[in-house]
Design a protein around this motif. Sequence first.
Motif, PDB file in Angstrom:
ATOM      1  N   PRO A  46      37.900  24.776 -77.337  1.00 36.09           N
ATOM      2  CA  PRO A  46      36.966  23.651 -77.142  1.00 36.09           C
ATOM      3  C   PRO A  46      35.528  23.994 -77.555  1.00 36.09           C
ATOM      4  N   ALA A  47      35.100  25.208 -77.252  1.00 38.17           N
ATOM      5  CA  ALA A  47      33.741  25.614 -77.640  1.00 38.17           C
ATOM      6  C   ALA A  47      33.616  25.680 -79.165  1.00 38.17           C
ATOM      7  N   VAL A  48      34.644  26.191 -79.824  1.00 41.43           N
ATOM      8  CA  VAL A  48      34.630  26.268 -81.286  1.00 41.43           C
ATOM      9  C   VAL A  48      34.562  24.866 -81.886  1.00 41.43           C
ATOM     10  N   ASN A  49      35.368  23.957 -81.352  1.00 37.15           N
ATOM     11  CA  ASN A  49      35.355  22.578 -81.859  1.00 37.15           C
ATOM     12  C   ASN A  49      33.999  21.919 -81.635  1.00 37.15           C
ATOM     13  N   MET A  50      33.370  22.193 -80.487  1.00 37.26           N
ATOM     14  CA  MET A  50      32.062  21.617 -80.210  1.00 37.26           C
ATOM     15  C   MET A  50      31.026  22.143 -81.209  1.00 37.26           C
ATOM     16  N   ILE A  51      31.081  23.420 -81.505  1.00 43.65           N
ATOM     17  CA  ILE A  51      30.151  24.010 -82.474  1.00 43.65           C
ATOM     18  C   ILE A  51      30.390  23.412 -83.859  1.00 43.65           C
ATOM     19  N   LYS A  52      31.655  23.250 -84.243  1.00 41.95           N
ATOM     20  CA  LYS A  52      31.964  22.637 -85.546  1.00 41.95           C
ATOM     21  C   LYS A  52      31.404  21.223 -85.611  1.00 41.95           C
ATOM     22  N   ARG A  53      31.613  20.435 -84.537  1.00 41.22           N
ATOM     23  CA  ARG A  53      31.114  19.058 -84.517  1.00 41.22           C
ATOM     24  C   ARG A  53      29.597  19.028 -84.646  1.00 41.22           C
ATOM     25  N   ALA A  54      28.931  19.896 -83.898  1.00 41.58           N
ATOM     26  CA  ALA A  54      27.466  19.922 -83.936  1.00 41.58           C
ATOM     27  C   ALA A  54      26.971  20.292 -85.331  1.00 41.58           C
ATOM     28  N   TYR A  55      27.635  21.249 -85.945  1.00 46.30           N
ATOM     29  CA  TYR A  55      27.224  21.661 -87.296  1.00 46.30           C
ATOM     30  C   TYR A  55      27.445  20.533 -88.303  1.00 46.30           C
ATOM     31  N   LYS A  56      28.600  19.860 -88.205  1.00 47.30           N
ATOM     32  CA  LYS A  56      28.871  18.747 -89.121  1.00 47.30           C
ATOM     33  C   LYS A  56      27.846  17.631 -88.925  1.00 47.30           C
ATOM     34  N   CYS A  57      27.481  17.339 -87.664  1.00 48.97           N
ATOM     35  CA  CYS A  57      26.454  16.323 -87.395  1.00 48.97           C
ATOM     36  C   CYS A  57      25.126  16.740 -88.001  1.00 48.97           C
ATOM     37  N   HIS A  58      24.785  18.008 -87.845  1.00 47.54           N
ATOM     38  CA  HIS A  58      23.530  18.511 -88.396  1.00 47.54           C
ATOM     39  C   HIS A  58      23.494  18.343 -89.913  1.00 47.54           C
ATOM     40  N   VAL A  59      24.583  18.722 -90.581  1.00 45.80           N
ATOM     41  CA  VAL A  59      24.647  18.611 -92.039  1.00 45.80           C
ATOM     42  C   VAL A  59      24.560  17.147 -92.467  1.00 45.80           C
ATOM     43  N   ALA A  60      25.296  16.268 -91.773  1.00 48.68           N
ATOM     44  CA  ALA A  60      25.276  14.846 -92.126  1.00 48.68           C
ATOM     45  C   ALA A  60      23.884  14.258 -91.915  1.00 48.68           C
ATOM     46  N   LYS A  61      23.234  14.628 -90.817  1.00 46.39           N
ATOM     47  CA  LYS A  61      21.890  14.116 -90.548  1.00 46.39           C
ATOM     48  C   LYS A  61      20.914  14.598 -91.616  1.00 46.39           C
ATOM     49  N   LYS A  62      21.036  15.853 -91.995  1.00 48.09           N
ATOM     50  CA  LYS A  62      20.156  16.407 -93.028  1.00 48.09           C
ATOM     51  C   LYS A  62      20.350  15.673 -94.354  1.00 48.09           C
ATOM     52  N   LYS A  63      21.608  15.408 -94.727  1.00 46.67           N
ATOM     53  CA  LYS A  63      21.890  14.658 -95.959  1.00 46.67           C
ATOM     54  C   LYS A  63      21.299  13.256 -95.867  1.00 46.67           C
ATOM     55  N   PHE A  64      21.472  12.616 -94.706  1.00 48.58           N
ATOM     56  CA  PHE A  64      20.963  11.259 -94.520  1.00 48.58           C
ATOM     57  C   PHE A  64      19.441  11.240 -94.651  1.00 48.58           C
ATOM     58  N   LEU A  65      18.766  12.208 -94.006  1.00 44.86           N
ATOM     59  CA  LEU A  65      17.308  12.229 -94.062  1.00 44.86           C
ATOM     60  C   LEU A  65      16.813  12.486 -95.485  1.00 44.86           C
ATOM     61  N   ASN A  66      17.517  13.372 -96.211  1.00 38.29           N
ATOM     62  CA  ASN A  66      17.145  13.617 -97.608  1.00 38.29           C
ATOM     63  C   ASN A  66      17.328  12.357 -98.437  1.00 38.29           C
ATOM     64  N   LEU A  67      18.447  11.666 -98.214  1.00 37.26           N
ATOM     65  CA  LEU A  67      18.713  10.430 -98.943  1.00 37.26           C
ATOM     66  C   LEU A  67      17.680   9.367 -98.583  1.00 37.26           C
ATOM     67  N   LYS A  68      17.347   9.276 -97.293  1.00 36.08           N
ATOM     68  CA  LYS A  68      16.354   8.306 -96.844  1.00 36.08           C
ATOM     69  C   LYS A  68      15.002   8.625 -97.461  1.00 36.08           C
ATOM     70  N   LYS A  69      14.683   9.916 -97.515  1.00 33.04           N
ATOM     71  CA  LYS A  69      13.412  10.333 -98.109  1.00 33.04           C
ATOM     72  C   LYS A  69      13.354   9.914 -99.570  1.00 33.04           C
ATOM     73  N   LYS A  70      14.472  10.130-100.279  1.00 30.60           N
ATOM     74  CA  LYS A  70      14.529   9.718-101.683  1.00 30.60           C
ATOM     75  C   LYS A  70      14.409   8.199-101.786  1.00 30.60           C
TER      76      LYS A  70
END
Length: 178
Positions: free
Chosen positions: A90-114
């Motif tokens: 469960p801890a591993v899955n939570m870390i994976k989810r958090a990392y995927k959210c972080h990456v998606a948010k970063k992509k979204f913010l970069n796209l929004k910035k563009k």
Amino acid sequence: NKLDQLKAKQEAELQALLDEDNNRESTVESPRDQDEAATLIQKVFRGYQGRNRAKSIRNHKISAVLKLQKLSRSHLAKKRVNERREQVLPAVNMIKRAYKCHVAKKKFLNLKKKNDSAIVIQRNVRSMLEKNKLNSLKDKVSENLKTTKFSVRVLRATNVSGDLFSKADVYVKLHLKG
């Protein structure tokens, strides 16, 4: 000297043992003694065979016991690993989810910035085009007013859209010439 003396002493002891062996009589006196001797020989041989058989059985049993121990220990180790994995998963899955959210948010913010950059560029270009249209309109009006005694100054233009400022609210201030 001492080495020669030691060799001589050993040879003398060896000769004494050989002489003693030769002096013994190895004859069996009666058939009864022969039977007892054969029985003794058979007894010693059968004891030897029995010990060897018992030893091989014992080794076989020990190896079987060792195999059972090895299997049971490996089973318990695998069971402990699986239990540990279930605790950690469960801890591993939570870390994976958090990392995927972080990456998606970063992509979204970069796209929004563009996209924001594109919006700013589009806004500036449209503003420039509208100002050019407004200036051309101002020039046309000022040509018409050259014959008059007034000059035209555009104070504010809002809701500027369309080709010829059809929906524009243009505020003009008239100044007296001269």
